[in-house]
Structures are given as C-alpha cells and as structure tokens.
Design a protein around this motif. Structure first.
Motif, PDB file in Angstrom:
ATOM      1  N   GLU A  37     -15.186  -5.645  -4.776  1.00  0.00           N
ATOM      2  CA  GLU A  37     -15.710  -6.980  -5.075  1.00  0.00           C
ATOM      3  C   GLU A  37     -17.204  -7.104  -4.837  1.00  0.00           C
ATOM      4  OE1 GLU A  37     -11.354  -7.371  -4.540  1.00  0.00           O
ATOM      5  OE2 GLU A  37     -12.930  -6.317  -3.461  1.00  0.00           O
ATOM      6  N   MET A  38     -17.793  -6.151  -4.151  1.00  0.00           N
ATOM      7  CA  MET A  38     -19.249  -6.180  -3.971  1.00  0.00           C
ATOM      8  C   MET A  38     -19.951  -6.100  -5.323  1.00  0.00           C
ATOM      9  SD  MET A  38     -19.863  -3.986  -0.509  1.00  0.00           S
ATOM     10  CE  MET A  38     -21.494  -4.631  -0.181  1.00  0.00           C
ATOM     11  N   GLY A  39     -19.275  -5.583  -6.320  1.00  0.00           N
ATOM     12  CA  GLY A  39     -19.830  -5.516  -7.662  1.00  0.00           C
ATOM     13  C   GLY A  39     -20.007  -6.871  -8.321  1.00  0.00           C
ATOM     14  N   ASN A  40     -19.481  -7.941  -7.711  1.00  0.00           N
ATOM     15  CA  ASN A  40     -19.633  -9.304  -8.244  1.00  0.00           C
ATOM     16  C   ASN A  40     -20.951  -9.954  -7.851  1.00  0.00           C
ATOM     17  OD1 ASN A  40     -17.052  -9.020  -9.233  1.00  0.00           O
ATOM     18  ND2 ASN A  40     -16.098 -10.118  -7.538  1.00  0.00           N
ATOM     19  N   MET A  41     -21.684  -9.346  -6.942  1.00  0.00           N
ATOM     20  CA  MET A  41     -22.916  -9.947  -6.422  1.00  0.00           C
ATOM     21  C   MET A  41     -24.074  -9.600  -7.351  1.00  0.00           C
ATOM     22  SD  MET A  41     -22.300  -9.487  -2.329  1.00  0.00           S
ATOM     23  CE  MET A  41     -22.452  -7.724  -2.338  1.00  0.00           C
ATOM     24  N   GLU A  42     -24.110 -10.236  -8.489  1.00  0.00           N
ATOM     25  CA  GLU A  42     -24.995  -9.886  -9.597  1.00  0.00           C
ATOM     26  C   GLU A  42     -26.484  -9.946  -9.278  1.00  0.00           C
ATOM     27  OE1 GLU A  42     -23.813 -12.461 -12.738  1.00  0.00           O
ATOM     28  OE2 GLU A  42     -21.917 -11.414 -13.054  1.00  0.00           O
ATOM     29  N   ASP A  43     -26.901 -10.723  -8.305  1.00  0.00           N
ATOM     30  CA  ASP A  43     -28.322 -10.851  -7.964  1.00  0.00           C
ATOM     31  C   ASP A  43     -28.778  -9.868  -6.893  1.00  0.00           C
ATOM     32  OD1 ASP A  43     -28.683 -12.865  -9.809  1.00  0.00           O
ATOM     33  OD2 ASP A  43     -28.551 -14.494  -8.361  1.00  0.00           O
ATOM     34  N   LEU A  44     -27.855  -9.046  -6.365  1.00  0.00           N
ATOM     35  CA  LEU A  44     -28.181  -8.159  -5.259  1.00  0.00           C
ATOM     36  C   LEU A  44     -29.235  -7.132  -5.657  1.00  0.00           C
ATOM     37  CD1 LEU A  44     -27.246  -7.838  -2.323  1.00  0.00           C
ATOM     38  CD2 LEU A  44     -25.726  -6.028  -3.118  1.00  0.00           C
ATOM     39  N   LYS A  45     -30.313  -7.073  -4.857  1.00  0.00           N
ATOM     40  CA  LYS A  45     -31.401  -6.124  -5.098  1.00  0.00           C
ATOM     41  C   LYS A  45     -31.420  -5.007  -4.072  1.00  0.00           C
ATOM     42  CE  LYS A  45     -34.594  -9.120  -7.509  1.00  0.00           C
ATOM     43  NZ  LYS A  45     -35.973  -9.530  -7.665  1.00  0.00           N
ATOM     44  N   ASN A  46     -31.101  -5.313  -2.828  1.00  0.00           N
ATOM     45  CA  ASN A  46     -31.181  -4.341  -1.745  1.00  0.00           C
ATOM     46  C   ASN A  46     -29.869  -4.309  -0.975  1.00  0.00           C
ATOM     47  OD1 ASN A  46     -34.060  -3.602  -2.002  1.00  0.00           O
ATOM     48  ND2 ASN A  46     -34.358  -5.756  -1.524  1.00  0.00           N
ATOM     49  N   LEU A  47     -29.263  -3.116  -0.918  1.00  0.00           N
ATOM     50  CA  LEU A  47     -27.982  -2.935  -0.244  1.00  0.00           C
ATOM     51  C   LEU A  47     -28.120  -1.772   0.738  1.00  0.00           C
ATOM     52  CD1 LEU A  47     -25.020  -3.683   0.062  1.00  0.00           C
ATOM     53  CD2 LEU A  47     -24.518  -2.255  -1.944  1.00  0.00           C
ATOM     54  N   TYR A  48     -28.187  -2.098   2.022  1.00  0.00           N
ATOM     55  CA  TYR A  48     -28.372  -1.115   3.088  1.00  0.00           C
ATOM     56  C   TYR A  48     -27.086  -1.017   3.890  1.00  0.00           C
ATOM     57  CZ  TYR A  48     -33.390  -1.314   2.164  1.00  0.00           C
ATOM     58  OH  TYR A  48     -34.622  -1.242   1.576  1.00  0.00           O
ATOM     59  N   LEU A  49     -26.373   0.106   3.734  1.00  0.00           N
ATOM     60  CA  LEU A  49     -25.085   0.295   4.388  1.00  0.00           C
ATOM     61  C   LEU A  49     -25.019   1.599   5.177  1.00  0.00           C
ATOM     62  CD1 LEU A  49     -22.867  -0.861   1.388  1.00  0.00           C
ATOM     63  CD2 LEU A  49     -23.445  -2.177   3.433  1.00  0.00           C
ATOM     64  N   GLU A  50     -26.158   2.220   5.440  1.00  0.00           N
ATOM     65  CA  GLU A  50     -26.147   3.497   6.143  1.00  0.00           C
ATOM     66  C   GLU A  50     -25.732   3.331   7.598  1.00  0.00           C
ATOM     67  OE1 GLU A  50     -30.582   2.278   6.387  1.00  0.00           O
ATOM     68  OE2 GLU A  50     -28.930   1.930   5.042  1.00  0.00           O
ATOM     69  N   LEU A  77     -24.134  -4.034 -10.581  1.00  0.00           N
ATOM     70  CA  LEU A  77     -25.243  -4.723  -9.918  1.00  0.00           C
ATOM     71  C   LEU A  77     -26.534  -4.424 -10.662  1.00  0.00           C
ATOM     72  CD1 LEU A  77     -24.218  -3.979  -6.223  1.00  0.00           C
ATOM     73  CD2 LEU A  77     -23.737  -6.035  -7.570  1.00  0.00           C
ATOM     74  N   GLU A  78     -26.736  -5.098 -11.760  1.00  0.00           N
ATOM     75  CA  GLU A  78     -27.861  -4.840 -12.676  1.00  0.00           C
ATOM     76  C   GLU A  78     -29.228  -5.015 -12.032  1.00  0.00           C
ATOM     77  OE1 GLU A  78     -27.722  -3.946 -15.994  1.00  0.00           O
ATOM     78  OE2 GLU A  78     -25.541  -3.762 -15.903  1.00  0.00           O
ATOM     79  N   GLN A  79     -29.333  -5.815 -10.973  1.00  0.00           N
ATOM     80  CA  GLN A  79     -30.618  -6.059 -10.306  1.00  0.00           C
ATOM     81  C   GLN A  79     -30.876  -5.094  -9.156  1.00  0.00           C
ATOM     82  OE1 GLN A  79     -32.603  -8.445 -11.672  1.00  0.00           O
ATOM     83  NE2 GLN A  79     -30.932  -8.624 -13.139  1.00  0.00           N
ATOM     84  N   LEU A  80     -29.902  -4.247  -8.830  1.00  0.00           N
ATOM     85  CA  LEU A  80     -29.994  -3.379  -7.660  1.00  0.00           C
ATOM     86  C   LEU A  80     -31.189  -2.430  -7.759  1.00  0.00           C
ATOM     87  CD1 LEU A  80     -28.453  -2.877  -5.020  1.00  0.00           C
ATOM     88  CD2 LEU A  80     -27.236  -1.037  -6.203  1.00  0.00           C
ATOM     89  N   GLU A  81     -32.028  -2.451  -6.721  1.00  0.00           N
ATOM     90  CA  GLU A  81     -33.199  -1.581  -6.639  1.00  0.00           C
ATOM     91  C   GLU A  81     -33.043  -0.507  -5.572  1.00  0.00           C
ATOM     92  OE1 GLU A  81     -36.537  -4.172  -5.983  1.00  0.00           O
ATOM     93  OE2 GLU A  81     -36.356  -5.109  -7.950  1.00  0.00           O
ATOM     94  N   THR A  82     -32.368  -0.853  -4.472  1.00  0.00           N
ATOM     95  CA  THR A  82     -32.206   0.073  -3.352  1.00  0.00           C
ATOM     96  C   THR A  82     -30.751   0.105  -2.917  1.00  0.00           C
ATOM     97  OG1 THR A  82     -34.439  -0.454  -2.575  1.00  0.00           O
ATOM     98  CG2 THR A  82     -32.978   0.635  -1.012  1.00  0.00           C
ATOM     99  N   LEU A  83     -30.202   1.316  -2.789  1.00  0.00           N
ATOM    100  CA  LEU A  83     -28.835   1.526  -2.325  1.00  0.00           C
ATOM    101  C   LEU A  83     -28.871   2.638  -1.284  1.00  0.00           C
ATOM    102  CD1 LEU A  83     -25.759   1.121  -2.501  1.00  0.00           C
ATOM    103  CD2 LEU A  83     -25.752   2.760  -4.411  1.00  0.00           C
ATOM    104  N   LYS A  84     -28.521   2.296  -0.049  1.00  0.00           N
ATOM    105  CA  LYS A  84     -28.519   3.287   1.030  1.00  0.00           C
ATOM    106  C   LYS A  84     -27.104   3.412   1.578  1.00  0.00           C
ATOM    107  CE  LYS A  84     -33.267   3.172   2.580  1.00  0.00           C
ATOM    108  NZ  LYS A  84     -34.106   3.251   3.783  1.00  0.00           N
TER     109      LYS A  84
END
Length: 182
Positions: free
Chosen positions: A109-122, A137-144
């Motif tokens: 369901e995290m894929g529903n957050m369409e405005d998400l740009k930065n996702l830090y999960l390390e 997540l079309e706006q995603l710029e950073t995925l950790k």
C-alpha cells in the motif's frame, strides 16, 4: 519542543489538545514509550517530527488518517513490527524518514502515496522482496533500503522510475542478498 531534557511519555492527552496545529516538532527529546493516539486529533497536521527519541512499539494505524501530513520523521527510535497498510492513506506524504528503527514489513500500500519524494527505510529489519508497487511512486527521487534483510531484486517498476529520471538515488544491499541491476 525540540531538544528538551524532559523524559515524558507521549500520550493522547498531549496530542488531544493540538487539533489545529500544522507543524509538530518533537525531535531530539527523551520521549519514551509508545505513541498513544486517538481518532480525530491532529487533523490539520502537515509535518510531524518525532525522530531521535526512545519511542517503542508499533506504528499507530491511526496515523493513516492524517490525510494532510506531508512530512513524517520517526527515525532513530525503536518502533517495531510492520509498517501498517493504513500508511497508504497518507496520499499527501512527500517525505517519510523511518530509518534506524525495527520495522520488519513493507506493505504494498505504500505505492498509493503518489506525492512521495523521499523514502528512507535503511537500518531496519525488513525482510522479503521489495514491493513492486513502489514503482507507482512517480514523484520518488530518493529510495534508501540498505541494511535490511531484503531479498530478490529491485522490481522493474522501480527501475522504470530511474530510467525516466524521476528516481535519482536508490540504495539497497547489493552484496548478494538483493540484485540491484536495473
């Protein structure tokens, strides 16, 4: 309430009085224990910073009702268990910093957050495969995602974001546990 020396629990009593607040910065305190919530509070909240405390327990499912929230920082705590599916209701969220906790499951369901740009999960305890739904997540710029126990490969849907120049930075454990080739 940043960088206080107080050592108190965060309770519904504290939050219940803050129904119209937009920014709540309670980082770098000595808050301990569980985050107690109740329905209907903090309805106008846009930014919540609870990082660098000693919070434990589950991610409150009620936080999914914070529909105006844009920034959520809960890193450097001891929050554990799965990130609840209700997080997908946080459709205005742009930044989610949850690194250095003890989370163990990433919901699709995290894929529903369409405005998400930065996702830090390390630096968590995530296992299994990276959800392909993160590729929505079309706006995603950073995925950790590094320093977890993820397996498999980075989904093609995420690689597509990278080729369209939206996703600029992806970090994962590319040492045999997960295939990072896009």
């Amino acid at each position: 309430m940043q960088n206080n020396a107080s050592s108190v629990s965060i309770t519904a009593h504290i939050f219940g009085k803050l129904t119209h607040i937009k920014i709540l910065n309670m980082q770098q305190n000595k808050f301990r224990g569980r985050r107690h919530t109740q329905n209907g509070m903090l309805q106008k909240l846009q930014e919540l910073r609870l990082n660098d405390n000693t919070l434990v327990g589950d991610f409150p499912t009620e936080w999914g009702q914070l529909s105006t929230l844009q920034i959520l920082h809960i890193y450097n705590n001891k929050v554990s268990g799965p990130i609840p599916t209700q997080i997908g209701q946080m459709v205005e969220l742009k930044e989610f910093h949850a690194q250095s906790n003890e989370f163990d499951h990433l919901p699709s369901e995290m894929g529903n957050m369409e405005d998400l740009k930065n996702l830090y999960l390390e630096n968590n305890k995530f296992g299994g495969k990276v959800p392909a739904e993160l590729g929505r997540l079309e706006q995603l710029e950073t995925l950790k995602l590094n320093h977890n126990s993820l397996t498999g490969s980075i989904p093609a849907s995420i690689c597509t974001l990278k080729t369209r120049n939206a996703l600029r930075f992806v970090e994962a454990d590319c040492n045999g546990r997960i295939d990072c080739e896009c």
